[in-house]
Design an enzyme around this catalytic site. Structure first.
Site, PDB file in Angstrom:
ATOM      1  N   PRO A 179       0.835  -1.215   0.000  1.00 20.13           N
ATOM      2  CA  PRO A 179       0.000   0.000   0.000  1.00 20.13           C
ATOM      3  C   PRO A 179       0.866   1.260   0.000  1.00 20.13           C
ATOM      4  CG  PRO A 179      -0.736  -1.568   1.677  1.00 20.13           C
ATOM      5  CD  PRO A 179       0.594  -2.043   1.199  1.00 20.13           C
ATOM      6  N   SER A 197       6.786   8.137   4.433  1.00 22.25           N
ATOM      7  CA  SER A 197       7.351   7.255   5.465  1.00 22.25           C
ATOM      8  C   SER A 197       8.824   7.544   5.718  1.00 22.25           C
ATOM      9  CB  SER A 197       7.198   5.788   5.022  1.00 22.25           C
ATOM     10  OG  SER A 197       7.999   4.942   5.807  1.00 22.25           O
ATOM     11  N   PHE A 214       1.450  16.463   2.952  1.00 24.80           N
ATOM     12  CA  PHE A 214       1.629  15.430   1.934  1.00 24.80           C
ATOM     13  C   PHE A 214       1.215  14.029   2.375  1.00 24.80           C
ATOM     14  CE2 PHE A 214       5.086  18.637   1.522  1.00 24.80           C
ATOM     15  CZ  PHE A 214       4.630  19.250   0.371  1.00 24.80           C
ATOM     16  N   THR A 220       0.001   4.032  10.786  1.00 23.70           N
ATOM     17  CA  THR A 220       1.186   4.269  11.613  1.00 23.70           C
ATOM     18  C   THR A 220       0.857   4.739  13.029  1.00 23.70           C
ATOM     19  OG1 THR A 220       1.351   6.522  10.725  1.00 23.70           O
ATOM     20  CG2 THR A 220       2.660   4.810   9.629  1.00 23.70           C
ATOM     21  N   ALA A 280      -0.607   7.604  13.934  1.00 23.06           N
ATOM     22  CA  ALA A 280       0.006   8.927  13.857  1.00 23.06           C
ATOM     23  C   ALA A 280      -0.442   9.840  14.988  1.00 23.06           C
ATOM     24  CB  ALA A 280      -0.322   9.563  12.504  1.00 23.06           C
ATOM     25  N   ILE A 310      -6.266  -0.087   3.837  1.00 21.48           N
ATOM     26  CA  ILE A 310      -7.295   0.742   4.459  1.00 21.48           C
ATOM     27  C   ILE A 310      -7.987   1.533   3.350  1.00 21.48           C
ATOM     28  CG2 ILE A 310      -7.711   2.640   6.061  1.00 21.48           C
ATOM     29  CD1 ILE A 310      -5.112   1.709   7.515  1.00 21.48           C
ATOM     30  N   TYR A 336      11.624  14.920  20.008  1.00 23.17           N
ATOM     31  CA  TYR A 336      12.195  14.824  18.655  1.00 23.17           C
ATOM     32  C   TYR A 336      13.669  15.213  18.736  1.00 23.17           C
ATOM     33  CZ  TYR A 336       8.871  14.325  14.713  1.00 23.17           C
ATOM     34  OH  TYR A 336       8.024  13.860  13.749  1.00 23.17           O
TER      35      TYR A 336
END
Length: 598
Positions: free
Chosen positions: A165, A171, A238, A247, A249, A305, A507
């Site tokens: 997919p 990614s 995007f 994921t 998210a 999905i 991060y």
């Protein structure tokens, strides 16, 4: 059920993405950092506040000082390959004929295949710039609705074709790479043509959407009807709705709207066994383990999905930014902890360390579109009146949403907390700049490639009592690992991006100059692996929201117990016994454990 009709929406993203976006870098073709003829740097394009080609007079000095980069030496990327340069696809004529008969749009063109054979890890983009192609998928298929996907999955099973997919393609875990050992025909399933908001329920405050819709399109359609989803990951421009689910998210405004698992009301997943979904859209049911949790974070391993129903809210009447400055990072973390403990988070609250403060200052423009301190008077106030050391200060950026009364009261409460921790307000414009910096920073990596600089980000989550330890230990470990490998010009910085009752998200941004480094990509990956080891040793997680993909599988056994991995594998075996969805993510490249150890 009362449903609101939604005008048919057209995505900003063309079917051939290469017409709008870079083939070997981040974002739009017309948006990028460049070195100008006078030696200074600027940002081209008008899509971002920093754009228009305005010079960044401090940026050249920053990269030279912090990273030892010779800005007179330019390393240009190789041209995009011609069609003759791509390896031929391995596709059965019978499968192509079956796709045509089913009315499924597809392509075996080299550029279409390349676009969907990689994501956006540093390694993947660095290789493209040097003309090194990843193992390509053999064809691309564009389904246009849920039933198209059902037909495609049946055809793939019948013809022995593997499917990967593909949503937004953003990614950063190697999730889109074709596994080296896969010998079957591999088709990338591009969901970009499944990009409609199918319906909106004003009564339930939900929107049923096709999974291929891109974040900015979703918000544009919803806001035209007076609603918002509120999910804004850094890749929001995007990345796709289906990718967010796949994921697990998280977005910048999760404090108000929640993470993807909080927003999800219903999902449809097409598997080789059929469609996995719940029987209704009730907000919560008690009927055994939640099937949604199988789909969230599944990373393309179980199926495709196709449709997602998400919570929505009316567009808030007021959106306002804010900024705070603290004397040091420890004070900033204590402020963030107190905000979370009192559950006073605004829509977004982010803490940047001193290195990011200096980096933001390096992006200062003559017009003031970026940069925290714009005048000598402001600098004097900070250093002389407040007594802050500019080599220690840190910044908090804020976004408030609500009514004017709610926002004003929230601002006052947070300023009171900030004052108690030694902080003070630096104004709305600084907060807005800090928020927008999130969308611009990804473009800097592409500029770095041109001057022998590698850079990447990685994230983690941890309990509050481990936050400072993780930040300090990882920075120290990265510098030591670089030093051990002869790399002296290193930039390592962090920010606290999300907060919870029991912990926080951090991060890290890491860059180094690779002149005289024999294999810079391997050095980078070795250092990042050491950093991840340090994160886990200090009590951090494998990932908060990027996922596992292929590059983090080595830490899965430290993250999930052997019986847990057994459950994941058993689910895969039942839903996809022939491994049609052969992306190899999560655990797919880990060797099986002996039964005695499960």
């Amino acid at each position: 059920m009362e449903q609101m009709s939604v005008p048919k929406n057209k995505s900003f993203l063309p079917k051939r993405r290469q017409e709008l976006l870079k083939w070997n870098g981040w974002g739009y073709k017309d948006s990028k950092f460049v070195k100008k003829s006078n030696g200074e740097f600027g940002f081209l394009g008008n899509r971002y506040p920093i754009g228009g080609g305005e010079e960044l007079p401090l940026f050249r000095q920053w990269v030279q000082t912090e990273l030892g980069i010779d800005t007179s030496r330019l390393e240009e990327a190789v041209p995009e390959p011609a069609e003759r340069d791509y390896p031929p696809p391995n596709v059965q004529p019978e499968f192509l004929a079956a796709l045509t008969e089913a009315g499924l749009s597809h392509s075996v063109a080299g550029d279409d295949r390349l676009w969907r054979s990689h994501g956006h890890t540093m390694h993947e983009i660095f290789a493209l710039r040097r003309g090194e192609l990843p193992p390509l998928v053999d064809l691309v298929v564009w389904p246009e609705c849920h039933s198209d996907v059902e037909r495609l999955v049946r055809l793939a099973a019948e013809h022995g074709v593997a499917l990967i997919p593909y949503g937004g393609g953003t990614s950063v875990t190697g999730a889109l790479l074709r596994p080296d050992a896969e010998r079957r025909t591999v088709a990338s399933v591009d969901t970009s043509q499944m990009a409609r908001v199918l319906s909106i329920s004003a009564a339930n405050l939900t929107a049923r959407c096709e999974a291929g819709i891109i974040g900015q399109d979703l918000e544009r359609v919803l806001q035209a009807q007076g609603y918002t989803c509120g999910h804004e990951p850094d890749s929001y421009e995007f990345s796709s709705l289906g990718g967010w689910v796949a994921t697990r998210a998280s977005g910048m405004k999760k404090n108000t709207y929640g993470n993807m698992e909080d927003l999800l009301v219903h999902v449809r997943l097409v598997t080789p066994r059929g469609v996995l979904e719940r029987g209704n859209e009730a907000p919560r049911i008690s009927a055994g383990p939640d099937l949604h949790q199988l789909v969230l974070g599944s990373e393309g391993t179980l199926g495709i999905i196709t449709e997602v129903t998400v919570k929505i809210r009316p567009v808030p009447p007021v959106r306002r930014h804010g900024g705070l400055m603290f004397p040091d990072f420890v004070s900033g973390v204590r402020f963030m902890r107190e905000v979370a403990a009192q559950r006073r988070q605004p829509a977004s609250v982010r803490l940047m360390d001193n290195e990011q403060f200096k980096f933001g200052q390096a992006l200062k423009t003559p017009s003031g579109s970026f940069g925290w301190i714009k005048t000598g008077l402001q600098k004097a106030y900070i250093t002389r009146w407040k007594g802050f050391d500019l080599n220690k200060v840190c910044i908090v950026t804020l976004m408030f949403e609500g009514t004017e009364e709610e926002v004003s009261a929230h601002e006052a409460r947070l300023l009171q907390l900030a004052t108690a921790h030694g902080g003070f307000s630096i104004g709305e414009e600084n907060g807005k700049r800090g928020y927008m910096l999130t969308f611009v920073i990804a473009y800097i990596r592409d500029l770095g490639f041109e001057f022998q600089m590698l850079s990447e980000s990685f994230e983690t989550s941890m309990p509050w009592d481990r936050c400072l330890t993780v930040c300090d230990s990882v920075k120290r470990r990265v510098r030591q690992e670089c030093s051990d490998r002869g790399v002296s010009d290193v930039f390592i910085t962090c920010r606290v991006t999300q907060t919870y009752d029991a912990g926080a998200v951090v991060y890290f941004y890491f860059a180094f100059c690779y002149k005289n480094v024999a294999d810079p990509v391997q050095v980078y990956e070795d250092v990042e692996a050491a950093a991840r080891d340090e994160i886990i040793r200090c009590g951090g997680s494998i990932s908060h929201h990027h996922g596992v993909g292929k590059i983090r599988q080595r830490w899965m056994r430290q993250t999930v117990s052997a019986p847990g991995l057994g459950v994941l594998r058993a689910t895969k075996q039942y839903l996809d016994p022939d491994n049609v969805f052969a992306c190899g993510n999560l655990y797919g490249q880990l060797p099986e454990l002996p039964e005695s150890k499960l």
